[in-house]
Motif scaffolding. Sequence first.
Motif, PDB file in Angstrom:
ATOM      1  N   ILE A 537      20.664  27.274   4.994  1.00  0.00           N
ATOM      2  CA  ILE A 537      21.900  27.060   5.754  1.00  0.00           C
ATOM      3  C   ILE A 537      22.751  28.329   5.740  1.00  0.00           C
ATOM      4  O   ILE A 537      22.844  29.020   4.734  1.00  0.00           O
ATOM      5  CB  ILE A 537      22.696  25.867   5.190  1.00  0.00           C
ATOM      6  N   PRO A 538      23.385  28.669   6.844  1.00  0.00           N
ATOM      7  CA  PRO A 538      24.203  29.883   6.920  1.00  0.00           C
ATOM      8  C   PRO A 538      25.562  29.684   6.255  1.00  0.00           C
ATOM      9  O   PRO A 538      25.924  28.583   5.844  1.00  0.00           O
ATOM     10  CB  PRO A 538      24.352  30.102   8.433  1.00  0.00           C
ATOM     11  N   ARG A 539      26.314  30.774   6.153  1.00  0.00           N
ATOM     12  CA  ARG A 539      27.652  30.740   5.567  1.00  0.00           C
ATOM     13  C   ARG A 539      28.554  29.826   6.389  1.00  0.00           C
ATOM     14  O   ARG A 539      28.512  29.824   7.612  1.00  0.00           O
ATOM     15  CB  ARG A 539      28.248  32.142   5.525  1.00  0.00           C
ATOM     16  N   GLY A 540      29.378  29.037   5.714  1.00  0.00           N
ATOM     17  CA  GLY A 540      30.281  28.123   6.397  1.00  0.00           C
ATOM     18  C   GLY A 540      29.685  26.752   6.642  1.00  0.00           C
ATOM     19  O   GLY A 540      30.383  25.848   7.106  1.00  0.00           O
ATOM     20  N   VAL A 541      28.393  26.592   6.349  1.00  0.00           N
ATOM     21  CA  VAL A 541      27.703  25.311   6.511  1.00  0.00           C
ATOM     22  C   VAL A 541      27.457  24.741   5.119  1.00  0.00           C
ATOM     23  O   VAL A 541      27.150  25.473   4.182  1.00  0.00           O
ATOM     24  CB  VAL A 541      26.375  25.505   7.272  1.00  0.00           C
ATOM     25  N   PHE A 542      27.598  23.434   4.958  1.00  0.00           N
ATOM     26  CA  PHE A 542      27.372  22.827   3.654  1.00  0.00           C
ATOM     27  C   PHE A 542      26.464  21.616   3.797  1.00  0.00           C
ATOM     28  O   PHE A 542      26.316  21.040   4.887  1.00  0.00           O
ATOM     29  CB  PHE A 542      28.697  22.429   2.990  1.00  0.00           C
ATOM     30  N   CYS A 543      25.843  21.251   2.682  1.00  0.00           N
ATOM     31  CA  CYS A 543      24.846  20.177   2.704  1.00  0.00           C
ATOM     32  C   CYS A 543      25.092  19.225   1.548  1.00  0.00           C
ATOM     33  O   CYS A 543      25.838  19.517   0.614  1.00  0.00           O
ATOM     34  CB  CYS A 543      23.434  20.756   2.637  1.00  0.00           C
ATOM     35  N   GLY A 544      24.429  18.075   1.598  1.00  0.00           N
ATOM     36  CA  GLY A 544      24.562  17.086   0.541  1.00  0.00           C
ATOM     37  C   GLY A 544      23.478  16.036   0.658  1.00  0.00           C
ATOM     38  O   GLY A 544      22.797  15.915   1.692  1.00  0.00           O
ATOM     39  N   GLN A 560      25.070  22.173  18.913  1.00  0.00           N
ATOM     40  CA  GLN A 560      23.916  21.323  18.663  1.00  0.00           C
ATOM     41  C   GLN A 560      22.625  22.130  18.725  1.00  0.00           C
ATOM     42  O   GLN A 560      21.667  21.838  18.014  1.00  0.00           O
ATOM     43  CB  GLN A 560      23.897  20.185  19.697  1.00  0.00           C
ATOM     44  N   MET A 561      22.614  23.156  19.568  1.00  0.00           N
ATOM     45  CA  MET A 561      21.426  24.004  19.671  1.00  0.00           C
ATOM     46  C   MET A 561      21.180  24.749  18.369  1.00  0.00           C
ATOM     47  O   MET A 561      20.030  24.901  17.917  1.00  0.00           O
ATOM     48  CB  MET A 561      21.627  24.998  20.820  1.00  0.00           C
ATOM     49  N   GLU A 562      22.254  25.213  17.717  1.00  0.00           N
ATOM     50  CA  GLU A 562      22.115  25.887  16.425  1.00  0.00           C
ATOM     51  C   GLU A 562      21.611  24.920  15.366  1.00  0.00           C
ATOM     52  O   GLU A 562      20.808  25.295  14.500  1.00  0.00           O
ATOM     53  CB  GLU A 562      23.454  26.491  16.004  1.00  0.00           C
ATOM     54  N   ALA A 563      22.073  23.679  15.423  1.00  0.00           N
ATOM     55  CA  ALA A 563      21.589  22.675  14.478  1.00  0.00           C
ATOM     56  C   ALA A 563      20.102  22.405  14.688  1.00  0.00           C
ATOM     57  O   ALA A 563      19.347  22.225  13.729  1.00  0.00           O
ATOM     58  CB  ALA A 563      22.400  21.386  14.636  1.00  0.00           C
ATOM     59  N   LEU A 564      19.669  22.376  15.943  1.00  0.00           N
ATOM     60  CA  LEU A 564      18.256  22.148  16.250  1.00  0.00           C
ATOM     61  C   LEU A 564      17.407  23.294  15.704  1.00  0.00           C
ATOM     62  O   LEU A 564      16.348  23.064  15.103  1.00  0.00           O
ATOM     63  CB  LEU A 564      18.083  22.020  17.768  1.00  0.00           C
ATOM     64  N   ARG A 565      17.857  24.529  15.898  1.00  0.00           N
ATOM     65  CA  ARG A 565      17.097  25.675  15.380  1.00  0.00           C
ATOM     66  C   ARG A 565      17.038  25.637  13.848  1.00  0.00           C
ATOM     67  O   ARG A 565      15.995  25.971  13.256  1.00  0.00           O
ATOM     68  CB  ARG A 565      17.751  26.982  15.833  1.00  0.00           C
ATOM     69  N   LEU A 566      18.140  25.245  13.213  1.00  0.00           N
ATOM     70  CA  LEU A 566      18.146  25.142  11.756  1.00  0.00           C
ATOM     71  C   LEU A 566      17.141  24.100  11.287  1.00  0.00           C
ATOM     72  O   LEU A 566      16.384  24.323  10.334  1.00  0.00           O
ATOM     73  CB  LEU A 566      19.551  24.786  11.269  1.00  0.00           C
ATOM     74  N   ALA A 567      17.110  22.942  11.939  1.00  0.00           N
ATOM     75  CA  ALA A 567      16.156  21.893  11.567  1.00  0.00           C
ATOM     76  C   ALA A 567      14.720  22.370  11.743  1.00  0.00           C
ATOM     77  O   ALA A 567      13.847  22.096  10.906  1.00  0.00           O
ATOM     78  CB  ALA A 567      16.416  20.639  12.408  1.00  0.00           C
ATOM     79  N   GLU A 568      14.446  23.083  12.835  1.00  0.00           N
ATOM     80  CA  GLU A 568      13.100  23.606  13.059  1.00  0.00           C
ATOM     81  C   GLU A 568      12.718  24.622  11.990  1.00  0.00           C
ATOM     82  O   GLU A 568      11.569  24.654  11.523  1.00  0.00           O
ATOM     83  CB  GLU A 568      13.027  24.245  14.444  1.00  0.00           C
ATOM     84  N   ASN A 569      13.693  25.448  11.591  1.00  0.00           N
ATOM     85  CA  ASN A 569      13.438  26.442  10.547  1.00  0.00           C
ATOM     86  C   ASN A 569      13.106  25.757   9.229  1.00  0.00           C
ATOM     87  O   ASN A 569      12.160  26.138   8.525  1.00  0.00           O
ATOM     88  CB  ASN A 569      14.667  27.339  10.401  1.00  0.00           C
ATOM     89  N   ILE A 570      13.873  24.727   8.885  1.00  0.00           N
ATOM     90  CA  ILE A 570      13.624  24.003   7.640  1.00  0.00           C
ATOM     91  C   ILE A 570      12.252  23.334   7.674  1.00  0.00           C
ATOM     92  O   ILE A 570      11.496  23.359   6.695  1.00  0.00           O
ATOM     93  CB  ILE A 570      14.739  22.970   7.393  1.00  0.00           C
ATOM     94  N   ARG A 571      11.909  22.761   8.823  1.00  0.00           N
ATOM     95  CA  ARG A 571      10.620  22.076   8.907  1.00  0.00           C
ATOM     96  C   ARG A 571       9.459  23.064   8.822  1.00  0.00           C
ATOM     97  O   ARG A 571       8.439  22.788   8.189  1.00  0.00           O
ATOM     98  CB  ARG A 571      10.511  21.266  10.200  1.00  0.00           C
ATOM     99  N   SER A 572       9.611  24.231   9.449  1.00  0.00           N
ATOM    100  CA  SER A 572       8.535  25.218   9.377  1.00  0.00           C
ATOM    101  C   SER A 572       8.345  25.696   7.939  1.00  0.00           C
ATOM    102  O   SER A 572       7.209  25.915   7.499  1.00  0.00           O
ATOM    103  CB  SER A 572       8.838  26.398  10.298  1.00  0.00           C
ATOM    104  N   GLN A 573       9.422  25.858   7.192  1.00  0.00           N
ATOM    105  CA  GLN A 573       9.292  26.239   5.787  1.00  0.00           C
ATOM    106  C   GLN A 573       8.656  25.126   4.979  1.00  0.00           C
ATOM    107  O   GLN A 573       7.853  25.383   4.073  1.00  0.00           O
ATOM    108  CB  GLN A 573      10.664  26.587   5.213  1.00  0.00           C
TER     109      GLN A 573
END
Length: 866
Positions: A537-544, A560-573
């Motif tokens: 997750i990038p700076r300014g974003v938090f998780c739980g 929402q597009m940035e969220a989609l790219r983040l989800a794809e990145n997490i899934r690829s990892q």
Amino acid sequence: MTAVPYIWIPGIAVLFYLYLLIAFCSAKKNSMIRAFMRYLIVLIMWTGGSTLMRLSFWPGYVFWYQISFLTLLALPWSVYDFVTHYLGARLDRTGKYIYGAMVVYLILAFRQVFLAVPEKMVTPGGRTIFHYEADWRIAIPVLVTVLILGYVTLLLLRSLREQRKRHKRDYYTSEIILIMSGCVVMVLGNVLSVMPGNIFPFDTLAGIVNAVLLFAALAKRRAFRLTTLYSSTVIMFGTVCLSTVIMSIVVGSIKDEMDHFIPDDRISLAVTGIVFTIIVFLVSLAAYCAIRRITLRKEQASNDRFREFSQDISRSLDVQKIMDQTYGILRDTIKASQVSFFILDRDSGRYVLDYASNPLDKRDLCIEGDAPYIDYIAKGDTCLMFSDFKRSVAYRSMWSEEKTMLESLGVECITALRNNDELIGILLIGKKTGGGAYSYDDMVMIGSVQSVASIALNNAILYGEAERRADLDPQLDMFNRAAFLRKMEEEIRNSGGDQLSYLVIDVDDLRLYNELYGTAEGDRVLARLAGIIKNTIPRGVFCGRVSDKEFGICMPHRSQMEALRLAENIRSQMDRTSLDDDGIKRKNVTFTAGICSMPYGATTMKELQTNVSMEIHHGKRLGKNRIMTYHTGDIDPSQEISLRKSASTGEERETAADAPVTDKIGYTREYEEVAPTIYALTAAIDAKDHFTFSHSRNVAICATLLARRLGVSREHQELIYEAGLLHDIGKIAIPERILTKPGKLTDDEYAVMKTHVNHSIEIIRHLPNLDYLIPAVVGHHERWDGRGYPNGLAGTDISVGARCLAIADAFDAMISRRSYKDPLPIEYAAQEILRNAGSQFDPDLARTFVELINEGVVHRDMEDLV
């Protein structure tokens, strides 16, 4: 004119010594100050005794000779006494021998063992001189003086060497040099005074210079308040002296005036003396009271401000508030221009810039916790002046970047914030507003503030750490559900209408994975995924962690597009992560993710959560391992095409904007899977009450048409349609006599009727794949103003589906025939809906629904739309 030459020099010396002694009498005393006062007393007795001996003052020159000679011999001991207390040295065996020898030494001197009483002589010119008969015995006190002063010099040199070796307090070098210089001046003055033919009092002048140098050493260490030099006691002393001098000048005129009224010369002289004394007393008393009032007023204001500060921060557990209030009192009391707080980050071991009163200083600055000067600051004085620090070895060991950082912050004073032996922070205080150096009073105030602020900050930091631990999931070291949702709610409040995306990752088949490989392996999966999320997750974003197998990611100010790219990145990892390091082949771990953004996909936090949960549910029904995005016809056009595709399959997903231009309500493959269950339930209620069945169908159609006009997603429309069909399924449990009663229900009957909502929940929650309908079903009797049932929800806390069903339910109830009433005109129903907009119904949805009525989209007999 006196026959004693240069008598004014010892007179000035005595007044100067008295001035310092009286000033220090009103100062806060410690062993060092007391030693300096003893030294001043010896100087006064020596200089005063010598002067009075020359004047042959009563009771005679022999008496004053004994006083001056004994105190002259005691001077080396008083210097030794002051130096040992100044250096903080303990009284060792040598010191005890020195003090014991001094007593014997002075007794021998009093018995004239070393030097006999001089003979008083008057020269032909009328000048008084004293003739001394000295022999070899006078060399004994000279030798003793040289030995004591030599030992004092040795102590000073040893102290310098030890301080430099320990890197501790070596900034006192200049002060010790002042003391050593004073000793040298004293020796030279006494040597010059005994030179043949000399009549100038070099020894007395050297005593003045030495006292000034010792006073300067104390001032450099800030061992006393400079205000003691003009305290009320000192002012009174000065006023008495000045008044006495002035009255001495005019006393002759006063005596002449008295002689005019009082013929008797003795009585006139006595009255003049009384008048003289009264005037001196009154002037001195007035000066004393004036300065006392001024100083007390200032001290009282400072004490009141400090008391207010102490009370405020002792009740606070907010670190930022404590630091802000600390800056406030330093600004108000000592005129500090700025302050900076470096607080210990226990995770990294660094001291991080956490607060700067000057906004321009707020940069990513930190100090390494293992830096040599950190230990120097921690073990140093309460208030370390930056000018002194720059002369230390610790400062010279700093990197040039660190020196530049301190210079850029405008540091004038460095204060350690301690919790017992632990350095929890560093307070850097800037220069005084308007210039000027920090005084002893300022140092005292800084020390008091430092003591109180250290305790308050330590308590606040411990509380913050405990609160942080309470907010963390103990297994995965990330926000737990309560903390995550609280922080997300705060971000939504502060977003100001800007974009905010919410992503939830739900691990697929975790229960099966635990059954196959054990819960320990399942925990490894969660830990691995949590680590990937935190590192991605990038700076300014938090998780739980929002549930046992769900992770929430809040992305303020991101699309929402940035969220989609983040989800794809997490899934690829996650796909590249191997959990087979022990040689056992395990099934791949996948997840289904749901994404929704504000303000395009939701307007409230609850709506945001509902939409994300609905997308995850839809993804699970499509086969899992999907990234689902919630979007409406109001979506940002620049992202519409990209978001139509599923991140897992690349297949096109139909949006509300892509829906065919028709009033027909179609079914998807997912709906057809649950349709048999829904129709079985509706058939059961139809068998008991045919009106309830047709009413449910009409409500489902009207609510779906309203949802379509609102632009919600196709999946959300289906959810509302399904909820509409089942919203009154709980009426199966209501007695038929109440359902079909032709008249108005009694209060008891109405209470029974209201229980159908809870019965609906009990029925639906046991049905496979239909529990997602419960929020819409349970809320269709809630009111916008919060006076509905069963939970009394209000406003946007009611789900969108429930708000649509509430309007559709009321509309169909008005235009349909019931056992106790005839149908009402559609126009009347539309007016009633508008009249209750803002109280019973969502005002925006109510107006939209009436627009559908006026356009003819909503009307009677709409079964053909399905």
